[in-house]
Write a protein that holds these residues in place. Structure first.
Motif, PDB file in Angstrom:
ATOM      1  N   LEU A   8      35.276  45.846 -17.350  1.00 30.01           N
ATOM      2  CA  LEU A   8      34.945  45.774 -18.579  1.00 30.01           C
ATOM      3  C   LEU A   8      33.922  46.682 -18.857  1.00 30.01           C
ATOM      4  CD1 LEU A   8      34.870  41.853 -19.119  1.00 30.01           C
ATOM      5  CD2 LEU A   8      36.734  43.520 -19.960  1.00 30.01           C
ATOM      6  N   ASP A   9      32.864  47.056 -17.826  1.00 23.79           N
ATOM      7  CA  ASP A   9      31.638  47.767 -17.994  1.00 23.79           C
ATOM      8  C   ASP A   9      31.994  49.109 -18.508  1.00 23.79           C
ATOM      9  OD1 ASP A   9      30.278  45.477 -17.747  1.00 23.79           O
ATOM     10  OD2 ASP A   9      29.599  45.867 -15.713  1.00 23.79           O
ATOM     11  N   ARG A  10      33.371  49.691 -18.003  1.00 17.83           N
ATOM     12  CA  ARG A  10      33.641  50.824 -18.440  1.00 17.83           C
ATOM     13  C   ARG A  10      34.274  51.028 -19.593  1.00 17.83           C
ATOM     14  NH1 ARG A  10      32.364  54.528 -15.156  1.00 17.83           N
ATOM     15  NH2 ARG A  10      33.989  55.923 -15.889  1.00 17.83           N
ATOM     16  N   LEU A  11      34.590  50.029 -20.437  1.00 18.15           N
ATOM     17  CA  LEU A  11      35.331  50.151 -21.556  1.00 18.15           C
ATOM     18  C   LEU A  11      34.215  50.331 -22.794  1.00 18.15           C
ATOM     19  CD1 LEU A  11      37.826  47.109 -21.149  1.00 18.15           C
ATOM     20  CD2 LEU A  11      37.976  49.536 -20.817  1.00 18.15           C
ATOM     21  N   LEU A  12      34.635  51.342 -23.602  1.00 17.82           N
ATOM     22  CA  LEU A  12      33.812  51.775 -24.605  1.00 17.82           C
ATOM     23  C   LEU A  12      33.763  50.466 -25.815  1.00 17.82           C
ATOM     24  CD1 LEU A  12      32.017  53.838 -26.365  1.00 17.82           C
ATOM     25  CD2 LEU A  12      33.935  54.630 -27.081  1.00 17.82           C
ATOM     26  N   GLY A  13      34.720  49.846 -25.847  1.00 21.24           N
ATOM     27  CA  GLY A  13      34.855  49.013 -26.855  1.00 21.24           C
ATOM     28  C   GLY A  13      33.997  47.681 -26.323  1.00 21.24           C
ATOM     29  N   HIS A 127      18.886  58.631 -28.440  1.00 20.21           N
ATOM     30  CA  HIS A 127      18.862  58.162 -29.716  1.00 20.21           C
ATOM     31  C   HIS A 127      19.670  59.160 -30.742  1.00 20.21           C
ATOM     32  CE1 HIS A 127      16.188  57.107 -33.568  1.00 20.21           C
ATOM     33  NE2 HIS A 127      17.556  56.744 -33.687  1.00 20.21           N
ATOM     34  N   ALA A 128      19.152  60.372 -30.537  1.00 22.78           N
ATOM     35  CA  ALA A 128      19.955  61.397 -31.454  1.00 22.78           C
ATOM     36  C   ALA A 128      21.538  61.488 -31.022  1.00 22.78           C
ATOM     37  CB  ALA A 128      19.415  62.647 -31.366  1.00 22.78           C
ATOM     38  N   ALA A 129      21.836  61.481 -29.702  1.00 21.64           N
ATOM     39  CA  ALA A 129      23.131  61.166 -29.151  1.00 21.64           C
ATOM     40  C   ALA A 129      23.958  60.056 -29.942  1.00 21.64           C
ATOM     41  CB  ALA A 129      23.479  61.418 -27.987  1.00 21.64           C
ATOM     42  N   LEU A 130      23.391  59.200 -29.806  1.00 19.00           N
ATOM     43  CA  LEU A 130      24.148  57.911 -30.435  1.00 19.00           C
ATOM     44  C   LEU A 130      24.321  58.103 -31.987  1.00 19.00           C
ATOM     45  CD1 LEU A 130      22.293  54.782 -28.606  1.00 19.00           C
ATOM     46  CD2 LEU A 130      24.656  55.442 -28.468  1.00 19.00           C
TER      47      LEU A 130
ATOM     48  N   ALA B 120      39.786  59.933 -27.549  1.00 19.12           N
ATOM     49  CA  ALA B 120      40.427  61.222 -28.057  1.00 19.12           C
ATOM     50  C   ALA B 120      39.479  62.050 -29.024  1.00 19.12           C
ATOM     51  CB  ALA B 120      41.807  61.021 -28.614  1.00 19.12           C
ATOM     52  N   ARG B 121      38.539  61.290 -29.645  1.00 12.40           N
ATOM     53  CA  ARG B 121      37.571  61.851 -30.614  1.00 12.40           C
ATOM     54  C   ARG B 121      36.345  62.055 -29.930  1.00 12.40           C
ATOM     55  NH1 ARG B 121      38.058  56.859 -35.075  1.00 12.40           N
ATOM     56  NH2 ARG B 121      40.333  56.687 -35.124  1.00 12.40           N
ATOM     57  N   LEU B 122      36.169  61.893 -28.731  1.00 14.18           N
ATOM     58  CA  LEU B 122      34.769  62.327 -28.136  1.00 14.18           C
ATOM     59  C   LEU B 122      35.242  63.189 -26.924  1.00 14.18           C
ATOM     60  CD1 LEU B 122      33.506  58.657 -27.747  1.00 14.18           C
ATOM     61  CD2 LEU B 122      33.273  60.233 -29.725  1.00 14.18           C
ATOM     62  N   SER B 123      33.819  63.905 -26.647  1.00 10.92           N
ATOM     63  CA  SER B 123      33.958  64.842 -25.483  1.00 10.92           C
ATOM     64  C   SER B 123      33.921  63.904 -24.121  1.00 10.92           C
ATOM     65  CB  SER B 123      32.909  65.844 -25.600  1.00 10.92           C
ATOM     66  OG  SER B 123      31.580  65.213 -25.451  1.00 10.92           O
ATOM     67  N   ALA B 128      30.562  59.807 -21.548  1.00 11.36           N
ATOM     68  CA  ALA B 128      29.754  59.514 -20.324  1.00 11.36           C
ATOM     69  C   ALA B 128      28.363  59.039 -20.706  1.00 11.36           C
ATOM     70  CB  ALA B 128      29.528  60.685 -19.501  1.00 11.36           C
ATOM     71  N   ALA B 129      27.687  59.682 -21.741  1.00  9.84           N
ATOM     72  CA  ALA B 129      26.677  59.234 -22.522  1.00  9.84           C
ATOM     73  C   ALA B 129      26.478  57.784 -23.085  1.00  9.84           C
ATOM     74  CB  ALA B 129      26.092  60.215 -23.524  1.00  9.84           C
ATOM     75  N   LEU B 130      27.679  57.541 -23.722  1.00 13.06           N
ATOM     76  CA  LEU B 130      27.917  56.217 -24.358  1.00 13.06           C
ATOM     77  C   LEU B 130      27.800  55.062 -23.175  1.00 13.06           C
ATOM     78  CD1 LEU B 130      30.343  56.853 -27.171  1.00 13.06           C
ATOM     79  CD2 LEU B 130      27.969  56.239 -27.464  1.00 13.06           C
ATOM     80  N   LEU B 131      28.673  55.301 -22.192  1.00 10.21           N
ATOM     81  CA  LEU B 131      28.614  54.334 -21.434  1.00 10.21           C
ATOM     82  C   LEU B 131      27.571  54.070 -20.269  1.00 10.21           C
ATOM     83  CD1 LEU B 131      32.377  54.814 -19.686  1.00 10.21           C
ATOM     84  CD2 LEU B 131      31.512  53.269 -21.554  1.00 10.21           C
ATOM     85  N   ALA B 132      26.649  55.183 -20.516  1.00 12.51           N
ATOM     86  CA  ALA B 132      25.179  55.252 -19.681  1.00 12.51           C
ATOM     87  C   ALA B 132      24.280  54.419 -20.505  1.00 12.51           C
ATOM     88  CB  ALA B 132      24.767  56.717 -19.176  1.00 12.51           C
ATOM     89  N   THR B 133      24.311  54.882 -21.957  1.00  9.69           N
ATOM     90  CA  THR B 133      23.363  54.342 -22.658  1.00  9.69           C
ATOM     91  C   THR B 133      23.508  52.921 -23.314  1.00  9.69           C
ATOM     92  OG1 THR B 133      23.098  56.542 -23.247  1.00  9.69           O
ATOM     93  CG2 THR B 133      21.903  55.055 -24.925  1.00  9.69           C
ATOM     94  N   LEU B 134      24.951  52.630 -23.835  1.00 16.92           N
ATOM     95  CA  LEU B 134      24.927  51.171 -24.455  1.00 16.92           C
ATOM     96  C   LEU B 134      24.583  50.234 -23.582  1.00 16.92           C
ATOM     97  CD1 LEU B 134      28.287  52.068 -25.970  1.00 16.92           C
ATOM     98  CD2 LEU B 134      26.190  51.897 -26.980  1.00 16.92           C
ATOM     99  N   PRO B 135      24.812  50.042 -22.377  1.00 13.93           N
ATOM    100  CA  PRO B 135      24.075  48.964 -21.448  1.00 13.93           C
ATOM    101  C   PRO B 135      22.564  48.747 -21.509  1.00 13.93           C
ATOM    102  CG  PRO B 135      25.789  50.092 -20.290  1.00 13.93           C
ATOM    103  CD  PRO B 135      25.478  50.926 -21.383  1.00 13.93           C
ATOM    104  N   VAL B 136      22.062  49.893 -21.781  1.00 11.23           N
ATOM    105  CA  VAL B 136      20.526  49.978 -21.822  1.00 11.23           C
ATOM    106  C   VAL B 136      19.935  48.957 -23.203  1.00 11.23           C
ATOM    107  CG1 VAL B 136      18.385  51.285 -22.009  1.00 11.23           C
ATOM    108  CG2 VAL B 136      20.093  51.918 -20.587  1.00 11.23           C
TER     109      VAL B 136
END
Lengths: 147, 147
Positions: A8-13, A127-130, B120-123, B128-136
């Motif tokens: 689950l941890d590797r799922l964006l959703g 922050h900007a990337a999000l 598909a919409r993301l690089s 990778a940045a999302l998976l690293a940042t969202l848990p934080v």
DNA sequence: TATTGTTATACTCTATAACTATA
DNA sequence: TATAGTTATAGAGTATAACAATA
């Protein structure tokens, strides 16, 4: 002590859902003493920025169905935060009242505090990337606004 | 044609909520023909990775309250996807059944398709940045898992 | 005393279908 | 025919409090 969830941890959703839930719960707490729910506040903020807009326009901007706008707007009107006048016989023109503007100002402060609590955990780059990436996920990213 | 919402668009919480809602709606569609809801699938996946875990452990891993795990597990058992045996008199040991494993496999496929549509919409960098940042954001980031 | 599961209940947000009255 | 608002209803997820049985 919690069970690991590497799949689950590797799922964006999944990560989006957990992060969103954490922020929503915090926002709800922050707005509780205004007796406002997140959906009501966002709708009120849209009305504040767009005097005389219609219910449908607010709903479209927030992806809230017309049917669900009805009780939402009704509650804002009952509380005297929004006034409604007839626009063309089938649509209404919504306006934030003086009392509503006070709530808008208070809500903006609380939202700023709420955001700051979470942004403190992120670098300015993160922050900007999000803010750049999240709209793309829902399809509001690269195409011109209005497409 | 939609009203612009520049204030909301710069809020992390708002963008998270919209992006999460978009993915959740798509996931629900993708799981519909399995007659599984997102919360049920995630719980089933945790059980698949942790044979003989308890309801409370699954709930803790997913931030689902014990009280809300009851009808969720009940439905999975009614459908024959999960078996429950007595562990110690007050806790149950949950196990995915053979029928449940088939659903797990199908769900993993559907989740992969669902994720791929959005990725598909993301690089790769954005992913990778999302998976690293969202848990934080939800406080599951830098501290060691288990704190 | 603390934990596991349970029941009951309520709230928030969301979804659909069908209706009205206007345009 | 299409649009704005409405009504009714249902689903999904989440929250709390209280309880029984067990550790």
């Amino acid at each position: 002590m919690a069970l690991p969830t590497p799949f689950l941890d590797r799922l964006l959703g999944y990560q989006l859902r957990r992060a969103s839930a954490a922020m929503m719960a915090d926002l709800a707490r922050e707005l509780a003493d205004l007796d406002m729910r997140p959906a009501e506040v966002t709708a009120l903020l849209v009305m504040a920025d767009h005097p005389d807009c219609s219910q449908s326009e607010v709903g479209e901007a927030l992806s809230i169905k017309r049917a669900n706008m009805v009780p939402l707007v009704a509650r804002l009107m009952e509380r005297g935060l929004v006034d409604r006048t007839r626009a063309d016989g089938r649509s209404h023109a919504l306006r934030v009242s003086a009392a509503g503007e006070a709530v808008v100002a208070a809500a903006r402060e609380r939202i700023a505090r709420h955001e700051a609590r979470f942004l403190a955990r992120l670098s300015p780059q993160q922050h900007a990337a999000l803010l750049a990436t999240l709209p793309v996920i829902r399809g509001a990213g690269e195409t011109a606004p209005g497409d």
